[in-house]
Design an enzyme around this catalytic site. Structure first.
Site, mmCIF file in Angstrom:
data_model
loop_
_atom_site.group_PDB
_atom_site.id
_atom_site.type_symbol
_atom_site.label_atom_id
_atom_site.label_comp_id
_atom_site.label_asym_id
_atom_site.label_seq_id
_atom_site.Cartn_x
_atom_site.Cartn_y
_atom_site.Cartn_z
ATOM 1 C CG HIS A 137 38.261 45.465 44.801
ATOM 2 N ND1 HIS A 137 38.332 44.171 44.346
ATOM 3 C CD2 HIS A 137 37.020 45.902 44.450
ATOM 4 C CE1 HIS A 137 37.188 43.838 43.747
ATOM 5 N NE2 HIS A 137 36.376 44.877 43.798
ATOM 6 C CB CYS A 148 38.725 61.924 61.074
ATOM 7 S SG CYS A 148 40.421 61.420 60.739
ATOM 8 N N GLY A 209 43.137 37.617 34.026
ATOM 9 C CA GLY A 209 43.456 37.079 35.350
ATOM 10 C C GLY A 209 42.425 37.314 36.418
HETATM 11 C C1 BV8 Z 1 29.433 45.745 47.012
HETATM 12 C C2 BV8 Z 1 39.191 42.659 49.745
HETATM 13 C C3 BV8 Z 1 27.580 47.160 47.236
HETATM 14 C C4 BV8 Z 1 40.335 43.492 49.338
HETATM 15 C C5 BV8 Z 1 37.724 41.818 48.055
HETATM 16 C C6 BV8 Z 1 25.598 37.739 45.006
HETATM 17 C C7 BV8 Z 1 25.739 37.963 43.651
HETATM 18 C C8 BV8 Z 1 26.508 39.007 43.187
HETATM 19 C C9 BV8 Z 1 27.151 39.865 44.074
HETATM 20 C C10 BV8 Z 1 27.007 39.620 45.421
HETATM 21 C C11 BV8 Z 1 26.241 38.574 45.882
HETATM 22 N N1 BV8 Z 1 26.300 38.603 47.236
HETATM 23 C C12 BV8 Z 1 27.069 39.644 47.624
HETATM 24 C C13 BV8 Z 1 27.512 40.276 46.539
HETATM 25 C C14 BV8 Z 1 28.354 41.452 46.477
HETATM 26 C C15 BV8 Z 1 29.822 41.066 46.699
HETATM 27 C C16 BV8 Z 1 30.253 39.978 45.752
HETATM 28 O O1 BV8 Z 1 30.473 40.215 44.588
HETATM 29 N N2 BV8 Z 1 30.343 38.746 46.272
HETATM 30 C C17 BV8 Z 1 30.698 37.638 45.403
HETATM 31 C C18 BV8 Z 1 31.869 36.858 46.010
HETATM 32 C C19 BV8 Z 1 29.472 36.762 45.224
HETATM 33 N N3 BV8 Z 1 30.553 42.271 46.382
HETATM 34 C C20 BV8 Z 1 30.794 43.173 47.335
HETATM 35 O O2 BV8 Z 1 30.508 43.023 48.505
HETATM 36 C C21 BV8 Z 1 31.442 44.452 46.851
HETATM 37 N N4 BV8 Z 1 30.701 45.561 47.365
HETATM 38 O O3 BV8 Z 1 28.805 45.002 46.290
HETATM 39 O O4 BV8 Z 1 28.920 46.865 47.568
HETATM 40 C C22 BV8 Z 1 26.824 47.146 48.500
HETATM 41 C C23 BV8 Z 1 27.297 47.865 49.578
HETATM 42 C C24 BV8 Z 1 26.559 47.894 50.752
HETATM 43 C C25 BV8 Z 1 25.381 47.148 50.826
HETATM 44 C C26 BV8 Z 1 24.940 46.402 49.729
HETATM 45 C C27 BV8 Z 1 25.675 46.412 48.559
HETATM 46 C C28 BV8 Z 1 32.870 44.549 47.352
HETATM 47 C C29 BV8 Z 1 33.738 43.639 46.556
HETATM 48 C C30 BV8 Z 1 35.189 43.783 47.002
HETATM 49 C C31 BV8 Z 1 35.474 42.705 47.971
HETATM 50 N N5 BV8 Z 1 36.884 42.753 48.344
HETATM 51 N N6 BV8 Z 1 38.893 41.728 48.675
HETATM 52 C C32 BV8 Z 1 41.562 42.640 49.493
HETATM 53 O O5 BV8 Z 1 41.929 42.319 50.617
HETATM 54 O O6 BV8 Z 1 42.126 42.309 48.435
HETATM 55 S S1 BV8 Z 1 37.320 40.661 46.875
HETATM 56 C C33 BV8 Z 1 38.671 39.841 46.264
HETATM 57 O O7 BV8 Z 1 38.194 39.187 45.061
HETATM 58 C C34 BV8 Z 1 39.821 40.710 45.798
HETATM 59 O O8 BV8 Z 1 39.582 42.079 45.962
HETATM 60 C C35 BV8 Z 1 39.921 40.412 44.310
HETATM 61 O O9 BV8 Z 1 40.286 41.552 43.658
HETATM 62 C C36 BV8 Z 1 38.533 39.998 43.978
HETATM 63 C C37 BV8 Z 1 38.364 39.261 42.679
HETATM 64 O O10 BV8 Z 1 39.184 38.101 42.697
HETATM 65 P P1 BV8 Z 1 40.167 37.866 41.450
HETATM 66 O O11 BV8 Z 1 41.050 39.051 41.321
HETATM 67 O O12 BV8 Z 1 39.374 37.476 40.261
HETATM 68 O O13 BV8 Z 1 41.055 36.677 41.981
HETATM 69 P P2 BV8 Z 1 40.670 35.122 42.022
HETATM 70 O O14 BV8 Z 1 41.664 34.431 42.877
HETATM 71 O O15 BV8 Z 1 39.208 34.965 42.306
HETATM 72 O O16 BV8 Z 1 40.881 34.625 40.500
HETATM 73 C C38 BV8 Z 1 42.183 34.636 39.940
HETATM 74 C C39 BV8 Z 1 42.022 34.304 38.471
HETATM 75 O O17 BV8 Z 1 43.312 34.391 37.868
HETATM 76 C C40 BV8 Z 1 41.518 32.904 38.208
HETATM 77 O O18 BV8 Z 1 40.516 32.949 37.206
HETATM 78 C C41 BV8 Z 1 42.754 32.156 37.687
HETATM 79 O O19 BV8 Z 1 42.403 31.174 36.737
HETATM 80 C C42 BV8 Z 1 43.511 33.271 37.042
HETATM 81 N N7 BV8 Z 1 44.969 33.063 36.966
HETATM 82 C C43 BV8 Z 1 45.758 32.335 37.797
HETATM 83 N N8 BV8 Z 1 47.054 32.436 37.375
HETATM 84 C C44 BV8 Z 1 47.047 33.241 36.269
HETATM 85 C C45 BV8 Z 1 45.722 33.636 36.013
HETATM 86 N N9 BV8 Z 1 45.389 34.438 34.988
HETATM 87 C C46 BV8 Z 1 46.389 34.851 34.173
HETATM 88 N N10 BV8 Z 1 47.685 34.515 34.352
HETATM 89 C C47 BV8 Z 1 48.043 33.710 35.388
HETATM 90 N N11 BV8 Z 1 49.344 33.370 35.543
HETATM 91 ZN ZN ZN Z 2 41.258 60.211 62.403
#
Ligand code: BV8
Ligand code: ZN
Length: 272
Positions: A137, A148, A209
């Site tokens: 990501h 550009c 995580g």
């Molecule tokens: C794309 C920006 C193709 C960067 C992020 C319906 C079904 C399936 C998919 C889709 C859908 N509708 C749309 C989609 C596609 C969409 C998607 O998946 N949506 C989801 C939400 C339904 N995906 C996209 O758009 C991707 N691109 O598909 O392109 C395309 C292109 C053009 C046209 C058509 C298609 C792009 C995905 C990237 C999005 N960017 N963020 C930033 O600013 O960071 S997403 C965001 O969520 C972050 O990037 C992060 O990395 C990502 C995943 O989250 P997690 O890392 O899992 O974090 P979260 O908080 O959710 O969970 C934390 C976990 O840790 C928990 O389970 C918790 O229990 C655990 N935890 C807590 N403490 C601890 C721990 N574990 C261990 N130890 C601890 N101490």
């Molecule tokens: Zn430029």
């Protein structure tokens, strides 16, 4: 299965694996002070993803989006890699090429832990080579020109106080954006290809995580499972992957990974 038995089973699975795909999410950095996205107090609680993490949001209000990223950059700059990052870096180094780290995180903490591990081995810090984490990501401290598309490292201060003070490309003068992947945007092709190549070759997936909700990242462990591979999950909470995990370690990464990936004996388990 008790925790110790679970860790022993997971260690055995990883030890016997020819190739391991490691997928991490925000949870691995949670104990280092980097907020997760969807957990309690998570980033998405204060904002809605569509408000900030989309190209439309940036076109509509680049200053607001930059303000969110400036806050995250400043926050992450004060965070250090934790025991989980270091345990993983050492394990990857010792696996020398039979494991690959793919991360959804943009905080750069894995790369820092791996550079520190490589330096501690006396290797040139850039000896990471194939060990460099695959950043699906993008990265918080990289920027890309909206015209550009030139992409550069950028650790300097960004003044998001007005549109006029937002960073601009030194080549063409257009607005710079954070080089992270927003919703609806394609992932970097090279990173995604490398991740899929490893998912197709791995016989074990270690998932740490992540809520496993965001695709295509969340589909990578499924590719390993579909070829008969095993899945080890480390997460204090269940995720959509839990029912398919051979071993689910319900613990924080900072506690579990040093035991799971360390070289020491397992407490309480002979020959663990
Ligand atoms: C794309 C920006 C193709 C960067 C992020 C319906 C079904 C399936 C998919 C889709 C859908 N509708 C749309 C989609 C596609 C969409 C998607 O998946 N949506 C989801 C939400 C339904 N995906 C996209 O758009 C991707 N691109 O598909 O392109 C395309 C292109 C053009 C046209 C058509 C298609 C792009 C995905 C990237 C999005 N960017 N963020 C930033 O600013 O960071 S997403 C965001 O969520 C972050 O990037 C992060 O990395 C990502 C995943 O989250 P997690 O890392 O899992 O974090 P979260 O908080 O959710 O969970 C934390 C976990 O840790 C928990 O389970 C918790 O229990 C655990 N935890 C807590 N403490 C601890 C721990 N574990 C261990 N130890 C601890 N101490
Ligand atoms: Zn430029």
């Amino acid at each position: 299965m008790t925790d110790t038995q679970a860790v022993a089973a997971a260690r055995d699975l990883l030890h016997r694996a020819r190739r391991v795909l490691v997928l991490t999410g925000a949870g691995i950095s949670a104990e280092c002070g980097v907020p997760t996205f969807r957990g309690p107090g998570g980033l998405w609680k204060r904002h809605r993803p569509e408000e900030l993490a989309t190209p439309e949001a940036f076109r509509r209000d680049p200053r607001l989006v930059w303000e969110w990223y400036v806050w995250r950059r400043e926050l992450v700059s004060s965070c250090e890699p934790g025991p989980a990052h270091h345990a993983l870096a050492g394990w990857l180094g010792r696996r020398s090429g039979s494991a690959r780290l793919v991360t959804q995180n943009v905080d750069g903490l894995h790369a820092r832990a791996q550079r520190e591990w490589a330096a501690a081995q006396g290797d040139a810090p850039d000896a990471l080579g194939a060990g460099r984490p695959v950043e699906l990501h993008g990265a918080l401290f990289r920027v890309r020109c909206t015209a550009c598309r030139r992409e550069t490292e950028h650790r300097g201060t960004v003044d998001a106080s007005s549109d006029a003070t937002l960073p601009r490309c030194s080549d063409c003068g257009a607005l710079l954006r954070p080089a992270v992947v927003w919703f609806g945007e394609m992932l970097p092709a090279e990173a995604l290809d490398e991740a899929i190549r490893w998912a197709r070759a791995a016989d074990v997936a270690l998932v740490v995580g992540t809520s496993a909700l965001v695709h295509p990242a969340a589909s990578l462990p499924i590719l390993v499972l579909e070829r008969g591979g095993g899945l080890v999950e480390v997460n204090p909470e269940p995720s959509p992957l839990t029912p398919r995990a051979a071993v689910s370690i319900r613990a924080p990464a900072g506690t579990a990974l040093p035991v799971l990936l360390g070289t020491g004996e397992l407490p309480g388990v002979k020959g663990g």
